[in-house]
Design a protein around this motif. Structure first.
Motif, short mmCIF file in Angstrom:
data_model
loop_
_atom_site.label_atom_id
_atom_site.label_comp_id
_atom_site.label_asym_id
_atom_site.label_seq_id
_atom_site.Cartn_x
_atom_site.Cartn_y
_atom_site.Cartn_z
N ASN A 125 0.51 -1.00 0.04
CA ASN A 125 -0.31 0.43 -0.15
C ASN A 125 0.94 1.35 0.13
OD1 ASN A 125 -1.73 2.33 1.83
ND2 ASN A 125 -2.96 1.38 0.31
N LYS A 126 1.72 1.45 -1.06
CA LYS A 126 2.18 2.93 -1.30
C LYS A 126 1.32 3.76 -0.64
CE LYS A 126 2.27 1.82 -5.89
NZ LYS A 126 3.21 1.63 -7.14
N GLU A 127 -0.06 3.99 -1.55
CA GLU A 127 -0.07 5.58 -0.28
C GLU A 127 -0.37 5.82 0.87
OE1 GLU A 127 -2.33 3.23 -2.11
OE2 GLU A 127 -3.44 2.75 -3.88
N ILE A 150 6.86 -3.74 -0.65
CA ILE A 150 6.28 -5.22 -1.78
C ILE A 150 6.27 -4.27 -3.51
CG2 ILE A 150 3.90 -5.45 -2.69
CD1 ILE A 150 4.22 -6.99 -0.01
N ASP A 151 6.36 -2.83 -3.59
CA ASP A 151 6.21 -2.72 -4.46
C ASP A 151 7.83 -2.58 -5.87
OD1 ASP A 151 5.17 -0.44 -6.95
OD2 ASP A 151 5.19 1.08 -5.45
N SER A 152 7.60 -3.33 -6.89
CA SER A 152 8.77 -4.11 -7.91
C SER A 152 10.20 -2.93 -7.54
CB SER A 152 8.45 -4.30 -8.85
OG SER A 152 8.18 -3.39 -9.52
N GLU A 153 9.68 -1.50 -7.74
CA GLU A 153 10.28 -0.76 -8.16
C GLU A 153 10.98 -0.34 -6.46
OE1 GLU A 153 7.63 -0.28 -8.62
OE2 GLU A 153 7.78 0.63 -10.75
N HIS A 154 10.76 -0.38 -5.33
CA HIS A 154 10.90 -0.04 -4.29
C HIS A 154 11.90 -1.86 -3.24
CE1 HIS A 154 8.49 2.67 -5.37
NE2 HIS A 154 8.98 3.11 -4.82
N MET A 217 0.33 8.62 -12.95
CA MET A 217 0.59 8.84 -11.06
C MET A 217 1.53 7.84 -10.94
SD MET A 217 -0.30 11.42 -9.27
CE MET A 217 -1.47 12.34 -9.61
N ASN A 218 0.93 6.53 -10.53
CA ASN A 218 1.57 5.60 -10.23
C ASN A 218 3.52 6.04 -10.14
OD1 ASN A 218 2.14 2.96 -8.93
ND2 ASN A 218 2.90 2.21 -11.41
N LYS A 219 4.28 6.66 -11.05
CA LYS A 219 5.72 6.75 -10.92
C LYS A 219 5.99 7.91 -10.03
CE LYS A 219 6.93 3.46 -12.39
NZ LYS A 219 7.52 2.44 -12.03
N LEU A 221 3.47 8.75 -7.47
CA LEU A 221 3.48 8.34 -6.13
C LEU A 221 5.21 7.63 -5.53
CD1 LEU A 221 -0.24 6.63 -6.18
CD2 LEU A 221 0.79 8.87 -5.80
N GLU A 222 5.55 6.56 -7.25
CA GLU A 222 6.37 5.64 -6.47
C GLU A 222 7.51 7.02 -5.89
OE1 GLU A 222 4.79 2.16 -8.40
OE2 GLU A 222 6.78 2.46 -9.32
N ILE A 223 8.08 7.88 -6.79
CA ILE A 223 9.20 9.30 -6.01
C ILE A 223 8.57 9.14 -4.83
CG2 ILE A 223 9.65 11.24 -6.95
CD1 ILE A 223 9.03 11.39 -8.82
MG MG Z 1 6.00 -0.10 -9.32
#
Ligand code: MG
Ligand code: NDP
Length: 390
Positions: A125-127, A150-154, A217-219, A221-223
């Motif tokens: 839950n990146k949010e 869990i987010d793949s980039e992170h 927007m996902n990217k 949120l990921e920053i």
């Molecule tokens: Mg991701």
């Protein structure tokens, strides 16, 4: 072998939740499922309960709750109701790890509840981090807990940073596929239909994150997620478009050396790593065959095409409650787009409007402010809905 890790899976009926349970099913000697939660999908949580025999489950939707209660009346499982039930499950002390795979703003309170109890979290839950990154990471430190991404980039960045001195990092390079509209004619963006936005070229995911990937927007949120998870300032985080989604992110060090983490685009890899850490478990899923990869390509993100990305960077720059406002507005707008009440291009317009509210600068960061932001966001959305699709 040591005792199995006992875990709760919040949002077990979603894309990440189901993948998590598939990993658990293959590793019954390593993982014991103690708690599950769902919102509406009662059929699935009923069958998951029958398969994994958790101690308790929570269901937030009233109809789904009644249905599951009835279907499971002969089982010994405890069934909790509503947001309170979800938060109670997140607070249970008798687990080693809480997997938070709830989607959207509803995932924040469970994150806080688990951390308050000093529980480690495997966080999809990146949010939670977008809305309250500073708060969440402070609480993590205070309670001596750990957040495993869990987010793949992170997950990739986490693996690249392993064994390294944080001070010797030049920058984090966060990769993104660019989504389905990377090359789509810009003058046709306003007529993009939900069905088109729901088709991601590489990843199979829940509806909200798939639309977030389409707007990029996902990217954004990921920053924000990376900023708080790894404690790097925004200037040290760069976005790189990599349409094949094979390199999941990279870290560049002061000597110019770069570490990257690669894998096929399958969320099971980062999910399992968050569960197995510090170990790695054997897995029989498909591996990369480099001789079959045609090419790996890279390009800069197009901020003109994807205004949500610059809005997210702007919100991070402004700090305070702005990232939460961005997140809450985006979430309402995404569901309105999926309901065909606004256009694809209206998502960014909604977010731009909420960020332009000057007085947000003085808002405190707490759950009550987030509640008030929801009212503000609904007003903005109502106005845009009135103008749209008439
Ligand atoms: Mg991701
Ligand atoms: P899904 O929409 O597939 O699943 C969401 C889960 O949350 C479901 O179990 C759903 O229950 C539950 N849920 C929905 N609304 C509520 C609510 N109001 N209260 C409590 N529970 C609720 O989402 P994903 O699995 O795709 O994503 C989950 C999180 O992981 C998101 O934050 C996403 O950004 C992140 N993530 C996902 C990736 C992916 O590959 N899917 C990749 C990286 C990050 P039900 O289905 O029963 O209604």
């Amino acid at each position: 072998m040591s005792n199995p890790k006992s875990i709760s899976v919040l949002g077990s009926t979603g894309s990440i939740g189901v993948n998590t349970l598939q990993i658990a099913a293959k590793n019954t000697d390593r993982i014991k499922i103690k708690y599950l939660t769902a919102n509406k999908n009662s059929d699935l949580i009923i069958s998951q309960t029958q398969q994994f025999l958790p101690n308790a489950i929570a269901i937030t939707d009233p109809q789904a709750f009644e249905h599951a209660k009835n279907a499971l009346k002969n089982s010994s499982v405890e069934i909790l109701f509503g947001k309170e039930g979800l938060n109670e499950i997140a607070s249970r002390d008798d687990v080693d790890l809480v997997v938070n795979a709830v989607v959207g703003k509803s995932g924040l309170e469970p994150t806080i509840c688990a951390l308050e109890m000093g529980k480690d979290i495997a966080l999809a839950n990146k949010e939670s981090l977008v809305m309250a990154g500073e708060w969440v990471m402070k609480l993590t430190k205070e309670r001596n807990a750990t957040v495993f991404p869990i987010d793949s980039e992170h997950s990739a960045i986490w693996q690249c940073l392993s064994g390294e001195n944080q001070k010797q990092v030049n920058k984090i390079i966060l990769t993104g596929s660019g989504g389905p509209f990377r090359q789509y004619p810009l003058d046709q963006f306003s007529s993009i239909a939900p069905e088109q936005a729901l088709k991601h070229p590489n990843w199979s995911m829940g509806a909200k994150i798939t639309v977030d990937s389409a707007t990029m927007m996902n990217k954004g949120l990921e920053i924000i997620e990376a900023r708080w998870l790894f404690d790097f300032p925004p200037e040290q985080i760069e976005i790189l478009i990599h349409p094949q989604s094979i390199i999941h992110s990279m870290v560049e060090f002061v000597d110019g050396s770069i570490k990257a983490q690669l894998g096929l685009p399958d969320m099971k890899i980062p999910i399992q790593y968050a569960l197995s850490y510090p170990d790695r478990w054997h897995a029989d899923w498909e591996k990369i065959d480099f001789t079959k990869l045609a090419s790996l390509t890279f390009e800069s993100p197009d901020l003109n095409r994807f205004p949500c990305l610059s809005l997210a960077m702007d919100a991070l720059e402004r700090g305070g409650i702005y990232p939460a406002a961005l997140n809450i507005m985006n979430e309402f707008a995404v569901y309105a787009f999926l309901d065909r009440k606004i256009l694809f291009t209206d998502i960014a317009i909604c977010v731009e409007q909420i960020l332009s509210l000057g007085d947000l600068a003085n808002w405190e960061i707490n759950l009550q402010s987030f509640q008030e932001l929801e009212t503000v966001a609904k007003d903005i959305l109502n106005n845009i809905e009135k103008q749209c699709c008439k």
